[in-house]
Each structure stands twice: as structure tokens, then as C-alpha cells.
Design a protein around this motif. Sequence first.
Motif, PDB file in Angstrom:
ATOM      1  N   GLY A  46       0.829  -1.213   0.025  1.00 38.53           N
ATOM      2  CA  GLY A  46      -0.071  -0.079  -0.040  1.00 38.53           C
ATOM      3  C   GLY A  46       0.734   1.294   0.000  1.00 38.53           C
ATOM      4  N   LYS A  50       1.169   4.256  -3.058  1.00 37.23           N
ATOM      5  CA  LYS A  50       0.812   5.418  -2.922  1.00 37.23           C
ATOM      6  C   LYS A  50       2.108   6.348  -3.314  1.00 37.23           C
ATOM      7  CE  LYS A  50      -3.234   6.094  -1.123  1.00 37.23           C
ATOM      8  NZ  LYS A  50      -4.378   6.696  -2.023  1.00 37.23           N
ATOM      9  N   GLN A  53       2.150   6.400  -7.132  1.00 37.46           N
ATOM     10  CA  GLN A  53       1.186   6.934  -7.701  1.00 37.46           C
ATOM     11  C   GLN A  53       1.141   8.521  -7.628  1.00 37.46           C
ATOM     12  OE1 GLN A  53      -2.656   6.337  -5.644  1.00 37.46           O
ATOM     13  NE2 GLN A  53      -3.802   7.009  -7.357  1.00 37.46           N
ATOM     14  N   ASP A 235     -10.605  -3.485   6.316  1.00 32.53           N
ATOM     15  CA  ASP A 235     -11.003  -3.198   4.956  1.00 32.53           C
ATOM     16  C   ASP A 235     -11.258  -4.461   4.456  1.00 32.53           C
ATOM     17  OD1 ASP A 235     -11.035  -2.622   2.051  1.00 32.53           O
ATOM     18  OD2 ASP A 235     -10.523  -0.577   2.815  1.00 32.53           O
ATOM     19  N   PRO A 246      -5.750  -0.353  -5.604  1.00 37.61           N
ATOM     20  CA  PRO A 246      -6.071   1.055  -4.629  1.00 37.61           C
ATOM     21  C   PRO A 246      -7.405   1.233  -4.911  1.00 37.61           C
ATOM     22  CG  PRO A 246      -4.078   1.066  -5.854  1.00 37.61           C
ATOM     23  CD  PRO A 246      -4.763  -0.174  -6.347  1.00 37.61           C
ATOM     24  N   THR A 247      -8.216   1.059  -6.008  1.00 36.27           N
ATOM     25  CA  THR A 247      -9.513   1.734  -6.509  1.00 36.27           C
ATOM     26  C   THR A 247     -10.720   0.990  -5.622  1.00 36.27           C
ATOM     27  OG1 THR A 247      -9.812   0.184  -8.256  1.00 36.27           O
ATOM     28  CG2 THR A 247      -8.515   2.250  -8.543  1.00 36.27           C
ATOM     29  N   LEU A 249     -10.198  -0.208  -2.204  1.00 37.03           N
ATOM     30  CA  LEU A 249      -9.923   0.346  -0.801  1.00 37.03           C
ATOM     31  C   LEU A 249     -11.131   1.311  -0.596  1.00 37.03           C
ATOM     32  CD1 LEU A 249      -6.133   0.804  -0.578  1.00 37.03           C
ATOM     33  CD2 LEU A 249      -7.531  -1.166   0.200  1.00 37.03           C
ATOM     34  N   THR A 253      -9.210   3.911   4.128  1.00 39.44           N
ATOM     35  CA  THR A 253      -8.157   2.914   4.150  1.00 39.44           C
ATOM     36  C   THR A 253      -7.201   3.644   3.215  1.00 39.44           C
ATOM     37  OG1 THR A 253      -9.431   1.039   4.531  1.00 39.44           O
ATOM     38  CG2 THR A 253      -7.418   0.726   3.777  1.00 39.44           C
ATOM     39  N   SER A 254      -7.582   4.164   2.073  1.00 40.36           N
ATOM     40  CA  SER A 254      -6.738   4.967   1.264  1.00 40.36           C
ATOM     41  C   SER A 254      -6.083   5.998   1.940  1.00 40.36           C
ATOM     42  CB  SER A 254      -7.523   5.341   0.029  1.00 40.36           C
ATOM     43  OG  SER A 254      -6.806   5.997  -0.795  1.00 40.36           O
TER      44      SER A 254
END
Length: 285
Positions: A46, A50, A53, A235, A246-247, A249, A253-254
Motif C-alpha cells: 500500500g 501511494k 502513484q 477493510d 487501490p481503487t 480500498l 483506508t486509502s
Amino acid sequence: MRLRVTAADRELADRLGRVVAQLGGWHAIAVVGSKGGVGRSTIAAGLGQKLAQARGDHVIAVDAHPEVGTLAGRLLGATPTAPAGDLLAQLGRIQSHADLAAFTGRVGNLDVLASSHRRDAPPGALGAVDYHRLVATLSRFYNIILTDTAALLEQPATLAAVAQADTIVVAATASVDGAAAADRTLDWLRRHEPALAGEAIVVLSGHHSHPQVDRRALRGYLAARCRAVVEIPADPHLAGGGPLDPTRLQPRTSAAFLSLAAHVADQFRWGLPDRARGIRAGTTT
């Protein structure tokens, strides 16, 4: 018509601004934890997503488990056929990102280097010298090197990853036992890398938390021993295992992973005191 800017909007903008802070040279992150099942690979996946991205530079996630690890499965859904052990044999021939692509997988903007795909790999297959050689090569092509380590803190590659790190992320569960394990890990860090221990970031995974646990008390206790505590809430997508999308989550959580990335990026700006670290001298939500 004036758009209303909420406190949540300002907080999101602040975190994003911190994550994209300018980074000179390269930055090493090690995700550690003294127990299995504390979510190290999930946290590393994760966090790596992040950072990759949000930023325009090169980010790689490395699985430093001595045997087959779970990081590649968490990011790619399968382990590539050319893991770290194969790359080590070809380090002298690596001259470009294109050369590295034969050994890495890719998800979004994040490159992934798997651990050994052989379940009969001997313990300690990726040793300290191997790890330092690997990082010496990767640091020529990547701005951020994120390493997912083994549960055994004294494993050679884990010791090397910690010695090489600018930032330590301690994985734990949001439970009394989890807090105790994080406490032991911080003690271990103080013995091995005292300059890093107080600047560590503790991440509590919420999916193992007992409903009667006083999470605020756990966070407060650990926050007194480190720079920041971030909680990744329960989650369904994380609990299901498999590739982390990621989409899928939940928003909170994101947001937690973004908060973790922001705390890591805070060290891009001011760094840690210089210290000898393997191949180089480094510079609450």
C-alpha cells in the motif's frame, strides 16, 4: 458560486503536498516487524503504491524474504519467474531500466522485485552482502527503494535493510499483543540503529483488532516511543488477500495509506543525522 473547502479537503491537500516533496538522491525504506501475520507485505504494498502513484520519480518495492515472500503476490497477483536471486547473478550487466525490466514486475508506476520463487531455497538465500550489492545497483535507477523484510529480525537481509534505511516502518496489529510486539521491535531498533528508532513510524493494522481494545491508549503508548503512529483500518479488500487494488480500498483506508506516505516523505525534506550505513553515509496522523 464559491466552492466550500472542508477541513478534510485541506488535510488531503496537505498530505499530498508532503508526499510529493522534493527528494535529492535516493531514499531507502524498510518495513519490519517481529512477528508473522502483522501485515508487513500489505503495508509495504500500500505504501509503495501511494508513493509511486503520487510522485513522478522511480519507486521499487523489494521482497527481502530469504524464501518465497508474499509481496509480489500482494502487488502483481503472481511471483515473477526472475526474482532477486536471478538479478544478483546479472548485476554486472545492468546498465539501464530496460535491463532491470527483465527481473521486475510492474503495477501502475511501481516496480516490484520478488524474493526467491523456489520454496526449497536455503535459509538466508539473500544475505547481507547480497542485499547491499542489490541496493548499490538499484540506487542508480530508483529514487525510492522500499524493502519488505522477514519476520525474523536477525535474518541477514533484514539487518542489512535496516542498516541501509533512511526510514523504518514498524508493522504491528491493533491489539495488546501487537503493541507489545511493536514495543519489542522498537527496543531492537534502539540496540541496532539508535538514530532510527525514535524516528520510526509504527503502523497498526486494524483487521486483527479486538473490539474491546483501547486503541487510543495503544496509539498513545507507541507514539511516545516513535515519530508517528498510523492505523490502517479494517477493510474487506485487504482482508481478502490477493492483489491490492487501490481503487477497491475504502476511502478511510486509502486516506490512511496516504497519511503513512506523507509521514515517510516528511523525512525526504530534513533527513536523518549522518551515519555510516553499509555502502554509503546517509544523509500521528
